[in-house]
Design an enzyme around this catalytic site. Structure first.
Site, PDB file in Angstrom:
ATOM      1  N   ASP A 178      -9.662  -4.411  -5.206  1.00 45.80           N
ATOM      2  CA  ASP A 178      -8.986  -3.230  -4.677  1.00 45.80           C
ATOM      3  C   ASP A 178      -9.352  -2.030  -5.548  1.00 45.80           C
ATOM      4  O   ASP A 178      -9.044  -2.020  -6.749  1.00 45.80           O
ATOM      5  CB  ASP A 178      -7.470  -3.453  -4.693  1.00 45.80           C
ATOM      6  N   HIS A 210      -7.993  -5.180  -0.786  1.00 47.16           N
ATOM      7  CA  HIS A 210      -6.825  -4.451  -0.311  1.00 47.16           C
ATOM      8  C   HIS A 210      -6.416  -4.963   1.074  1.00 47.16           C
ATOM      9  O   HIS A 210      -7.250  -5.099   1.962  1.00 47.16           O
ATOM     10  CB  HIS A 210      -7.124  -2.951  -0.232  1.00 47.16           C
ATOM     11  N   SER A 246       0.832  -1.197   0.000  1.00 47.87           N
ATOM     12  CA  SER A 246       0.000   0.000   0.000  1.00 47.87           C
ATOM     13  C   SER A 246       0.875   1.259   0.000  1.00 47.87           C
ATOM     14  O   SER A 246       1.672   1.449  -0.914  1.00 47.87           O
ATOM     15  CB  SER A 246      -0.961  -0.040   1.189  1.00 47.87           C
TER      16      SER A 246
END
Length: 344
Positions: free
Chosen positions: A280, A310, A176
């Site tokens: 995601d 995610h 991320s």
């Protein structure tokens, strides 16, 4: 599965955990652009380092620059052959640049799994957080840790680990926001790779669902409203907290191949593995990043998990999470420099 689905089937426990994390993070992000750190601490369980092996890995916390709380958690496999040299993975955690740390239970566990699966040293960086410290503080901290390793800092901090470390086989890995940091730290290393580094050589980078963005709303962002953990409202807030004052999301830190991007990438930028999840909302930005690398002549591999949301890798019982660990292992070992002494 319905075409309108915004998440894969999840157990009740996982749905509860994800909902709780989302609710607390939303409540902690104040309208004035600050973070309620006390509220965040209710969710962020911390794990102390341990010199005693746990699940095949020992850990130690190593200070780098205490004036800015820069340190890293070192993960070392417990079982190592005599004379063996291990690749070094420098890991940058996720959390929107604003949350979590290497001693958060989530990332202690993730890095422990990477260390054990890949059979590598893992250096998990405690970089400064936004909004108290805006871009480029996080990138600067990443480079500072590489300089610490390059200057022999590990030898003084943990001599036995230093004997194991093959710094000519160094990899940057991040998830991320950490994936975003990987790109920018790798570019800073590559810009000075011909003579500016004594020991550290980057052999590759792994960006797990990297956090990139821009002013445009992509198809996935519009379609996956209600997806686990990520929403445009959350990502917009986090970009405002992270980017320099007055910058918009097309800033080169977020939209790396956007309208303000420099066309040429550094010649020494290492090969990349980019991980994308089908649930995601950031996936279109991640694919654009992969295509941007390829369009600029860089070696890049796209790894897609159609059923992944995610941060799926944080759940070790998910099949995709286990497969990802093996993919990282394969990437690291296939990109390690060949040694003359190995007869190759």
């Amino acid at each position: 599965m319905s075409p309108a689905a915004v998440a894969p089937p999840l157990s009740r426990t996982k749905r509860f955990v994800i909902a709780a994390v989302s609710a607390i993070n939303d409540a902690a992000c104040r309208s004035d652009g600050t973070v309620n750190r006390r509220l965040v601490s209710l969710l962020d369980a911390r794990v102390p380092a341990s010199a005693k092996s746990f699940r095949g890995v020992r850990t130690a916390d190593v200070p780098v620059d205490l004036s800015r709380d820069l340190w890293f958690r070192l993960f070392v496999p417990s079982s190592v052959s005599e004379g063996e040299r291990l690749p070094v993975i420098v890991f940058f955690h996720g959390g929107g640049f604003a949350f979590l740390s290497p001693d958060s239970y989530l990332f202690d566990d993730v890095c422990r799994r990477i260390c054990r699966t890949v059979h590598a040293l893992v250096v998990s960086v405690n970089y400064r957080l936004a909004p108290e410290h805006r871009c480029p503080a996080q990138y600067e901290d990443g480079v500072h840790v590489l300089r610490f390793l390059d200057g022999g800092g590990l030898l003084y901090a943990d001599p036995s680990a230093a004997d194991l470390a093959d710094l000519s086989s160094c990899f940057l890995v991040g998830d991320s926001a950490g994936g975003n940091i990987v790109h920018h730290v790798a570019r800073r290393w590559a810009a000075d790779a011909d003579g500016g580094w004594k020991k550290v050589r980057l052999a590759g980078m792994v960006l797990i669902q990297p956090y990139f963005g821009g002013e445009e709303r992509t198809e996935a962002e519009l379609r996956l409203v209600g997806a686990p953990l990520v929403s445009v409202e959350r990502t917009d807030w986090l970009w405002r907290a992270f980017l320099p004052e007055g910058a918009d999301r097309d800033h080169e830190a977020s939209n790396v191949f956007g309208p303000r991007a420099v066309e040429e990438l550094e010649e020494n930028l290492p090969a990349a593995m980019v991980v994308v999840g089908g649930f995601d909302p950031l996936q279109d930005w991640q694919r654009r990043y992969y295509k941007g690398l390829r369009a600029r002549g860089k070696s890049a591999r796209l790894v897609e998990y159609p059923e992944a949301f995610h941060s799926f890798y944080a759940f070790p019982d998910l099949k995709q999470s286990t497969v990802l660990m093996e993919e990282i292992k394969s990437f690291v070992h296939s990109h390690r420099p060949r040694k003359e002494e190995d007869g190759e």
